[in-house]
Design an enzyme around this catalytic site. Structure first.
Site, PDB file in Angstrom:
ATOM      1  CD  GLU A   1      -1.908  -2.360   1.297  1.00 42.14           C
ATOM      2  OE1 GLU A   1      -0.770  -2.694   1.709  1.00 42.14           O
ATOM      3  OE2 GLU A   1      -2.823  -3.186   1.105  1.00 42.14           O
TER       4      GLU A   1
ATOM      5  CG  HIS B   1     -11.731  -7.121   6.544  1.00 43.03           C
ATOM      6  ND1 HIS B   1     -10.937  -7.791   7.433  1.00 43.03           N
ATOM      7  CD2 HIS B   1     -11.207  -7.404   5.322  1.00 43.03           C
ATOM      8  CE1 HIS B   1      -9.989  -8.454   6.782  1.00 43.03           C
ATOM      9  NE2 HIS B   1     -10.124  -8.243   5.506  1.00 43.03           N
TER      10      HIS B   1
HETATM   11  C1  LIG Z   1      -1.754  -4.890   4.177  1.00 45.53           C
HETATM   12  C2  LIG Z   1      -2.852  -5.680   3.562  1.00 45.53           C
HETATM   13  N1  LIG Z   1      -3.255  -5.378   2.310  1.00 45.53           N
HETATM   14  C3  LIG Z   1      -4.255  -6.065   1.724  1.00 45.53           C
HETATM   15  C4  LIG Z   1      -4.882  -7.082   2.381  1.00 45.53           C
HETATM   16  C5  LIG Z   1      -6.047  -7.842   1.726  1.00 45.53           C
HETATM   17  N2  LIG Z   1      -5.693  -9.245   1.510  1.00 45.53           N
HETATM   18  C6  LIG Z   1      -6.023 -10.225   2.386  1.00 45.53           C
HETATM   19  S1  LIG Z   1      -5.384 -11.712   1.955  1.00 45.53           S
HETATM   20  C7  LIG Z   1      -4.716 -11.071   0.525  1.00 45.53           C
HETATM   21  C8  LIG Z   1      -3.942 -11.944  -0.396  1.00 45.53           C
HETATM   22  C9  LIG Z   1      -2.830 -12.623   0.374  1.00 45.53           C
HETATM   23  O1  LIG Z   1      -2.039 -13.360  -0.476  1.00 45.53           O
HETATM   24  P1  LIG Z   1      -0.869 -14.253   0.090  1.00 45.53           P
HETATM   25  O2  LIG Z   1      -0.040 -13.450   1.043  1.00 45.53           O
HETATM   26  O3  LIG Z   1      -0.173 -14.855  -1.066  1.00 45.53           O
HETATM   27  O4  LIG Z   1      -1.594 -15.354   0.974  1.00 45.53           O
HETATM   28  P2  LIG Z   1      -2.628 -16.485   0.448  1.00 45.53           P
HETATM   29  O5  LIG Z   1      -3.995 -15.873   0.539  1.00 45.53           O
HETATM   30  O6  LIG Z   1      -2.249 -16.829  -0.929  1.00 45.53           O
HETATM   31  O7  LIG Z   1      -2.466 -17.612   1.401  1.00 45.53           O
HETATM   32  C10 LIG Z   1      -4.971  -9.698   0.423  1.00 45.53           C
HETATM   33  C11 LIG Z   1      -4.522  -8.827  -0.672  1.00 45.53           C
HETATM   34  C12 LIG Z   1      -4.444  -7.353   3.690  1.00 45.53           C
HETATM   35  N3  LIG Z   1      -4.998  -8.326   4.432  1.00 45.53           N
HETATM   36  N4  LIG Z   1      -3.418  -6.647   4.252  1.00 45.53           N
END
Ligand SMILES: Cc1ncc(C[n+]2csc(CCOP(=O)(O)OP(=O)(O)O)c2C)c(N)n1
Ligand SMILES: Cc1ncc(C[n+]2csc(CCOP(=O)(O)OP(=O)(O)O)c2C)c(N)n1
Ligand SMILES: [Mg+2]
Ligand SMILES: [Mg+2]
Lengths: 344, 321, 321, 344
Positions: free
Chosen positions: C58, C125
């Site tokens: 971000e 959220h």
């Molecule tokens: C700082 C932040 N930005 C955006 C999000 C929204 N978000 C939640 S899970 C996710 C994807 C996470 O991907 P990854 O780290 O690869 O974990 P996976 O879901 O694949 O296990 C996002 C963008 C968040 N939780 N925290």
């Protein structure tokens, strides 16, 4: 990984190298003299707030400024007086910002090293370390979106700034977008008083390059020739589509963090070591040794630089101070959206 | 002997370290160097291994403090300048602030924020951020205005079981002096009547208390008796003491160094008006900084923030309403 | 045809992309996927190369937007949930917010924050963050409450030369519907009279406008005529329209979904009381969320935030004062 | 760099390996069945908000849970149902948190995967990705300060979370302090819908380890045996003073980001590839092949797991919903400092 090794040149190459070296040296000299002037104005109580010098980092900084062209972008940091001048920042901009002249680019609203002119590609830093890198990314991304695939963006950070989340997010983003970003890390052994042993645990900061999938090079920051070569090559690679380039220079900050700081914490061993060499003296010796310039010439350059600095200071000291009652105290470009706070 | 506000902060940390093995200090340059403002001078030498230099990683510093607190420690974190706490904002408001409510496990961290404007410091070394932290649930926000409070409130910050954002004012560091350190103090959440008066009430906190007191001096010469309240902490905010004062004076001026939209001054007026409307003989007024970044040049800065002169002017205006 | 609030946000972006080559959209999963809420559905396909997926960064996303804006573009950044903008807080408030004032160069970025509580979303959220961004100088903070405003204000956000924090409310995404998109709109900074009445004024914004309107319905059945104002933007905040309404009704209730310390409701009351004290026939009141993190369970959440029921109760109380 | 290679074992080693493998499999099975139950409750409208599964990541996750001991710390992330169970989280904690029972560890205040019991070393995640790592650091640092030099701290992140500033600051801090941190990166090819090509540009995420000066290993996340070995060794190295350990596992998320997401964006090639194997099926086949267990046994385990899950759900469904009027709405441990807001 590319290292700053000196290779064998032809005669005409030598002459170009010599010309560039001398030009670089003169910017370094001017930066040093300008910095010294700020230090003396600070001691004389003529500067509000702090003074932050680039002493010992001029060789690296000037190499960045000189490797850039018109149309490139440069986001210098605290210790980049030399690079700024070489990139085209007028001395007056520096002096006006330090002395708080309303005629300066920051109009006395911001001060000291927080200066620039975004329209000319020179970005004014905010204090928060690491924050400039992603802004350079954005400019490069915008150009790509506009279909202008030229111009590199350079920015400098210190060893300490590599610990910020902002640094990490930005270089990763640049790598993903394969932007022509030149990221110079001046590892000057300290972040304020904090030695690198309390800042990172990798062998060299250049080891981070691999983890981002970007090219990395190291250079001896006390050696002007090496800096020009390594930074120049990295800039060229960025310009030619090679993606982000990280250059890590080793050197020592030859001053306090700011002029309020006597830097008593700096390890005397380090000062005596190769890293502790003064790049300006090293460059001067190199020129004299190679008969690229004589002592008289250098003295003339010095005098000229001192003249320029003194003139700029004298000019700015005659300029009026800012008048708060002429300020409109409106933070927005859309004047109609500014609120008049009754109690503000 | 004379003790500055900064000495008091140092002494409070020394005392906390001496008295409580759970206390440690973590922050950039706080170790051998003693901190950018020397607020931890000699502490690393006096308390080996308990005053640690941090990398330039505000988010991870606060995260680590949270972990240490859960593990039973009482970390004091120095953010080099309050302004840089934006980089730790998420950990402070979302992790520390929500911890106890979510888990039932307390999170006693103290985050020291060297705050507020000083001449020549500019947009990023001058901010007062109490309004941001007070808005989020779960944080105690202290804003000491005196040497005594700097000392006793910092000790209190370490002692209480909740995360405390400790806004110490840099302008007070060297100039404000006291003869000795206090042995007792008002409880956290209690405002202090810094000067009694019956014609109007000025509510202030941190450095603005001193501008208010200077304005009160000026007005006293004109025959007006101004009561000055020092909030001490802005969350909790001592509405009762404010209302009691307004009940006596009928007039309220709130002074804050922060930006004008929202913040402490708005909160006080909202509370007094909704709960003590009839106490007011005139519209409550407020005085804040201008709604721009904090300027570098002293000429601009002097006008950007409220000063004794503008507090006095606002007071005269209030008295005329 | 019926258009939802979410459709309006999508359509505004489509229109901005179509009309202005300087516009691009950047955010996590906004590309082929169309965004976590589908607010950018099909845009990547319709506008190839101009709707880009960002890494989970971000701070760098907003930094990049600032750079692009300086370079003449008009970036729209989607933060996946408003709550995650804490990770971009520094770039938004200190870099974007201060840019024009420091440099004279405008920084026209639009930061879309899917904001506010929805059932079962919990502490991270559900947040509404307008008070934080409005406190800092240099930012315009929009809080559209209707389908029409979601559309026209987002277009306006992209058009104006300043950084805009666009707080769109997730609870309104699917339920709120309009027959068509508007062709004209009130100017930014103007509040809207959502319902006229003469007995009291409720000032609200974003989702709370609908709770206020529902409360007004309830009160109408009891013979009370409530005027409901929709602020539309909280910075600038349309004090004039609020004061004019209070001048008619004499009674003011401010309703916000945010936490109770500081924020929009305090700011409105402070303004009305300091500038229009005599307009008030009764103490101004406010209603906010509870001062805890936003709870997960619907039962808790329903009590944590103001609802038509509690707005009506607060209104009755105000009318009795 | 350590890779998960299978070596030759003695007979008694084989028997221990077999025992651990079977235990791990049973936790994986329980986690899968629990996850499936949540998915079905979600489809039935019985769960408030989202449901996030660990399908396809059980082998990796369980290896973390099993490599930890009492006194260790674990900060799981979204997809760690298996690791949580193996670490000791009661099924009831999971069910109560998802169903919003006031008797759960989060008392219906927080939900789904945001659960834990800090007092038992299981940290409840906040949503902001990357934020848990530094908290684990703090616990480990505190122990060192208290003179307790034992216990490792493990935490898991996804490929996407490696792009956060929080990730960077925390692992760097751990490296500087040489903390016994086990950092598991589940590279499951997507962050929500975003493929790794838009997330990072390094060859493998393990290349970051060098740049932090920490040990790095990679492992096939679809292979339970390899996961147990590589994670186990990394944990041991952390325990023995080896400093932070980064383990990068390759696998594929075999579900949507949440149950609201059909994951239509997942490349079918990937699903068919080695990465797309279901670790649970692979492990089952491995056991059967090696005659470590027969099909009947596995079916008994499945029945047992289903029984446990059904029982937990039935129990929680009989529990009362939270009563908002019994809440004190006080965020502070110091009750006397809580403010009563008249309008809140
Ligand atoms: C700082 C932040 N930005 C955006 C999000 C929204 N978000 C939640 S899970 C996710 C994807 C996470 O991907 P990854 O780290 O690869 O974990 P996976 O879901 O694949 O296990 C996002 C963008 C968040 N939780 N925290
Ligand atoms: C995010 C952030 N935290 C803290 C500071 C305070 N600060 C200013 S310069 C500095 C040291 C910087 O060290 P380094 O990056 O090595 O640069 P150098 O001063 O050595 O050139 C610190 C801690 C800051 N500017 N930004
Ligand atoms: Mg340095
Ligand atoms: Mg992933």
């Amino acid at each position: 990984m590319v290292h700053g090794v000196v290779s064998h040149e032809t005669a005409s190459e030598v002459s170009t190298i010599r010309e560039t070296y001398l030009a670089a040296f003169r910017w370094m000299l001017l930066a040093r003299i300008l910095d010294d002037k700020f230090a003396s104005l600070y001691r004389g109580g003529k500067i509000h707030g702090g003074v932050f010098l680039g002493r010992g980092q001029e060789a690296l900084s000037v190499s960045v400024g000189l490797s850039l062209r018109k149309g490139d972008v440069f986001a210098p940091l605290i210790r980049d007086a030399a690079g700024r001048l070489a990139f085209g920042e007028p001395i007056l901009d520096a002096v006006r910002t330090y002395l708080g002249s309303p005629l300066g680019p920051m109009r006395a609203r911001d001060g000291n090293v927080h200066r620039g002119r975004p329209r000319t590609g020179l970005l004014p830093m905010i204090s928060h370390l690491g924050a400039m890198i992603s802004v350079v990314n954005g400019i490069l991304l915008a150009r790509r979106l506009k279909g202008i695939e030229q111009g590199v963006g350079a920015t400098c950070v210190g060893d300490g700034a590599t610990s910020t989340g902002a640094f990490h997010e930005a270089i990763n983003l640049a790598a993903v977008e394969k932007l022509p970003l030149l990221l110079i890390v001046a590892d000057n052994q300290y972040a304020y008083s904090t030695p690198t042993s309390r800042q990172f645990a990798c062998r060299s900061l250049v080891d981070k390059a691999l983890g981002y999938g970007v090219a990395g090079s190291t250079v001896d920051g006390t050696d002007l020739g090496a800096c020009m070569q390594v930074v120049g090559l990295a800039t060229q690679r960025a310009r030619n589509g090679g993606g982000p380039q990280m250059v890590v220079a080793s050197l020592l900050r030859l001053c306090g963090h700011g002029e309020h700081d006597d830097a008593g914490y700096v390890d005397p061993e380090l000062k005596r070591s190769h890293l502790g060499r003064d790049c300006l003296k090293v460059a001067e010796a190199h020129m004299l040794e190679n008969h690229w310039a004589g002592p008289g010439e250098v003295q003339n350059w010095r005098n000229d630089a001192m003249g320029q600095v003194e003139e700029a200071v004298a000019t700015v000291q005659r300029e009026p101070a800012p008048d708060p009652y002429k300020e409109n105290w409106c933070s927005l470009a859309s004047k109609n959206l500014c609120e008049g706070f009754s109690g503000a | 002997m004379s003790i500055t506000y900064l000495d008091a902060i140092r002494e409070a940390q020394a005392r906390a370290l001496a008295d409580d093995p759970r206390v440690f200090v973590y922050g950039q340059d706080v170790g051998a160097f003693g901190g950018a403002f020397k607020a931890t001078k000699n502490l690393a030498q006096q308390f080996p291994g308990r005053v640690l230099d941090a990398p330039i990683s505000e988010d991870a510093m606060i995260g680590a403090a949270i972990g240490a607190a859960i593990e039973g420690m009482r970390p004091i974190i120095e953010i080099q300048f309050a302004d840089f706490s934006t980089a730790a904002f998420n950990q402070i408001v979302n992790h520390a602030g929500a911890y106890f409510w979510r888990t039932g496990v307390p999170c006693p961290i103290t985050v020291r924020l060297p705050s507020g404007g000083t001449s020549g410091s500019g947009p990023f070394h001058s901010q007062t951020m109490e309004a941001l932290y007070a808005h989020y649930p779960g944080l105690v926000v202290m804003t000491p205005a005196t040497v005594e409070d700097a000392y006793s409130m910092l000790l209190e910050a370490v002692a209480i079981d909740d995360p405390v954002v400790f806004c110490e004012h840099k302008l007070l560091y060297y100039h404000l002096k006291a003869e000795s350190l206090p042995s007792e103090a008002l409880p956290t959440g209690k405002a202090r009547i810094a000067r009694t008066g019956r014609d109007m009430t000025i509510v202030a906190y941190s450095a603005m208390v001193h501008e208010a007191l200077a304005a009160a001096d000026e007005l006293a010469a004109e025959g007006t008796k101004v009561e000055v309240l020092d909030l001490r902490s802005v969350k909790p905010l001592d509405t009762d003491t404010v209302m009691a004062s307004v009940a006596r004076t009928g007039r309220l001026l709130c002074v804050g160094e922060a930006w004008p939209w929202g913040g402490v001054t708005a909160e006080i007026i909202a509370r007094v008006c909704s709960e003590g409307f009839d106490l007011l003989d005139a519209p409550p007024q407020r005085l804040n900084a201008k709604d721009t970044p904090i300027p570098y040049h002293p000429n601009l800065w002097a006008v950007h923030r409220p000063t004794a002169r503008t507090v006095a002017a606002a007071s005269r205006r209030l008295l005329s309403l």
